[in-house]
Scaffold this motif. Structure first.
Motif, short mmCIF file in Angstrom:
data_model
loop_
_atom_site.label_atom_id
_atom_site.label_comp_id
_atom_site.label_asym_id
_atom_site.label_seq_id
_atom_site.Cartn_x
_atom_site.Cartn_y
_atom_site.Cartn_z
N ALA A 99 51.81 15.01 -26.62
CA ALA A 99 52.51 16.18 -26.09
C ALA A 99 52.51 17.36 -27.06
CB ALA A 99 53.95 15.82 -25.75
N ARG A 100 52.35 17.07 -28.36
CA ARG A 100 52.40 18.13 -29.37
C ARG A 100 51.27 17.91 -30.38
NH1 ARG A 100 57.81 17.57 -32.14
NH2 ARG A 100 57.21 15.40 -32.03
N VAL A 101 50.70 19.02 -30.83
CA VAL A 101 49.63 18.95 -31.82
C VAL A 101 50.01 19.85 -32.99
CG1 VAL A 101 47.17 19.32 -32.28
CG2 VAL A 101 47.91 18.50 -30.04
N PHE A 102 49.88 19.32 -34.17
CA PHE A 102 50.25 19.99 -35.42
C PHE A 102 48.97 20.37 -36.17
CE2 PHE A 102 50.70 19.22 -40.02
CZ PHE A 102 51.68 20.14 -40.34
N GLY A 115 47.60 29.03 -28.94
CA GLY A 115 49.01 28.88 -28.63
C GLY A 115 49.83 28.20 -29.71
N PHE A 116 49.20 27.86 -30.84
CA PHE A 116 49.96 27.29 -31.95
C PHE A 116 50.91 28.34 -32.49
CE2 PHE A 116 46.43 24.36 -31.90
CZ PHE A 116 46.91 23.19 -32.46
N THR A 117 52.12 27.92 -32.88
CA THR A 117 53.08 28.82 -33.50
C THR A 117 53.55 28.22 -34.82
OG1 THR A 117 54.90 27.82 -32.26
CG2 THR A 117 53.88 29.80 -31.32
N GLU A 118 53.91 29.08 -35.75
CA GLU A 118 54.38 28.62 -37.06
C GLU A 118 55.73 27.93 -36.92
OE1 GLU A 118 54.04 31.24 -40.46
OE2 GLU A 118 52.48 32.39 -39.42
N ILE A 119 55.91 26.89 -37.72
CA ILE A 119 57.16 26.12 -37.73
C ILE A 119 57.60 25.91 -39.17
CG2 ILE A 119 56.69 24.92 -35.56
CD1 ILE A 119 55.99 22.42 -37.35
N ASP A 120 58.86 25.55 -39.33
CA ASP A 120 59.41 25.10 -40.61
C ASP A 120 59.78 23.64 -40.46
OD1 ASP A 120 59.34 27.56 -42.06
OD2 ASP A 120 61.08 28.23 -40.89
N GLY A 121 59.54 22.86 -41.50
CA GLY A 121 59.93 21.46 -41.49
C GLY A 121 59.08 20.60 -40.58
N ALA A 122 59.44 19.34 -40.53
CA ALA A 122 58.73 18.36 -39.70
C ALA A 122 59.47 18.21 -38.38
CB ALA A 122 58.64 17.02 -40.42
N PRO A 123 58.84 18.55 -37.26
CA PRO A 123 59.53 18.54 -35.97
C PRO A 123 59.62 17.15 -35.34
CG PRO A 123 57.30 19.26 -35.64
CD PRO A 123 57.47 19.04 -37.12
N SER A 135 53.42 5.77 -43.87
CA SER A 135 51.98 5.99 -43.71
C SER A 135 51.31 6.20 -45.06
CB SER A 135 51.74 7.22 -42.82
OG SER A 135 50.36 7.50 -42.76
N TYR A 136 50.09 5.68 -45.17
CA TYR A 136 49.28 5.89 -46.38
C TYR A 136 48.45 7.16 -46.28
CZ TYR A 136 50.41 1.08 -47.58
OH TYR A 136 51.06 -0.06 -47.90
N ASP A 137 48.45 7.80 -45.13
CA ASP A 137 47.60 8.96 -44.89
C ASP A 137 48.16 10.20 -45.58
OD1 ASP A 137 46.90 11.44 -43.01
OD2 ASP A 137 45.34 9.93 -42.79
N GLU A 138 47.32 10.87 -46.38
CA GLU A 138 47.76 12.07 -47.10
C GLU A 138 48.12 13.20 -46.14
OE1 GLU A 138 48.25 12.80 -50.64
OE2 GLU A 138 48.50 10.64 -50.32
N GLY A 139 47.45 13.27 -45.01
CA GLY A 139 47.76 14.30 -44.01
C GLY A 139 49.16 14.13 -43.45
N VAL A 140 49.59 12.90 -43.28
CA VAL A 140 50.95 12.64 -42.82
C VAL A 140 51.94 13.09 -43.89
CG1 VAL A 140 52.60 10.87 -42.11
CG2 VAL A 140 50.25 10.80 -41.25
N ALA A 141 51.62 12.83 -45.15
CA ALA A 141 52.49 13.30 -46.25
C ALA A 141 52.58 14.82 -46.25
CB ALA A 141 51.95 12.79 -47.59
N GLU A 142 51.47 15.49 -45.95
CA GLU A 142 51.48 16.95 -45.87
C GLU A 142 52.32 17.41 -44.68
OE1 GLU A 142 47.31 17.68 -45.71
OE2 GLU A 142 47.05 17.28 -47.84
N PHE A 143 52.22 16.72 -43.56
CA PHE A 143 53.03 17.05 -42.39
C PHE A 143 54.52 16.93 -42.74
CE2 PHE A 143 55.46 15.21 -38.83
CZ PHE A 143 55.44 16.28 -37.96
N LEU A 144 54.86 15.88 -43.46
CA LEU A 144 56.26 15.65 -43.83
C LEU A 144 56.72 16.59 -44.95
CD1 LEU A 144 56.32 11.74 -43.78
CD2 LEU A 144 57.16 13.32 -42.01
N ASP A 145 55.79 17.34 -45.52
CA ASP A 145 56.09 18.30 -46.58
C ASP A 145 56.69 17.60 -47.81
OD1 ASP A 145 55.92 20.89 -47.54
OD2 ASP A 145 57.91 21.46 -46.83
N LEU A 146 56.11 16.44 -48.14
CA LEU A 146 56.59 15.67 -49.28
C LEU A 146 56.27 16.40 -50.59
CD1 LEU A 146 55.65 12.04 -48.22
CD2 LEU A 146 57.79 13.28 -47.84
N GLU A 147 57.14 16.27 -51.53
CA GLU A 147 57.02 16.97 -52.81
C GLU A 147 55.69 16.67 -53.50
OE1 GLU A 147 58.41 19.84 -54.92
OE2 GLU A 147 59.60 19.15 -53.23
#
Length: 163
Positions: A99-102, A115-123, A135-147
């Motif tokens: 339903a949603r693509v990041f 139609g993508f819009t900017e967001i803050d945080g992990a929705p 998750s071991y995936d670095e992209g997921v870590a980026e999505f979560l905005d991990l330090e």
């Protein structure tokens, strides 16, 4: 120009495309083994048996996926190859029931055209956030905005599209 699912024989060309954009940090470098492990997520643009573009769709959760690693050969820019790849990836997301693509990108105008819009945080709700932390995936870590991945994401914008 053909847009199709990637094959293992395309990974060397995908590697070259990724490398084209890592020097200026447009894309993060990925280990070749990671590209092989995720080849089933990739779509490629092929012209006369040559891969001239790529992009991947990574499912993160039941209703959420990420478009990542969109790259077009510099000699083929301006030919709407990136647009065609993203359209194919969004179609694949719809077919999967997402339903949603990041995306995490410097190219806000490009993704905004879809139609993508900017967001803050992990929705995502806290319970899903906790699961994604596993998750071991670095992209997921980026999505979560991990330090630990913040140096990789400096200047990138977090964008979301509701399908």
């Amino acid at each position: 120009m053909e847009i199709r699912r990637a094959r293992t024989t395309d990974v060397k060309a995908i590697r070259a495309l990724v490398d084209t954009y890592t020097a200026d940090r447009r894309l993060l470098s990925k280990a070749t083994v990671t590209l092989y492990e995720s080849v089933q997520e990739f779509w490629v643009a092929v012209e006369q048996d040559r891969v001239v573009g790529c992009g991947a769709l990574h499912v993160m959760w039941e209703d959420l996926a990420e478009i990542r690693t969109v790259a077009v050969d510099p000699d083929h820019r301006g030919m709407k190859i990136g647009h065609r790849l993203v359209e194919e990836l969004l179609g694949a997301a719809r077919a999967l029931g997402v339903a949603r693509v990041f995306c995490l990108t410097f190219e806000t105008r490009f993704f905004g055209a879809f139609g993508f819009t900017e967001i803050d945080g992990a929705p995502v709700p806290h319970a899903v956030y906790e699961q994604l932390l596993r998750s071991y995936d670095e992209g997921v870590a980026e999505f979560l905005d991990l330090e630990r991945v913040k140096p990789n994401t400096l200047g990138n914008k977090r964008m979301l599209l509701h399908l």
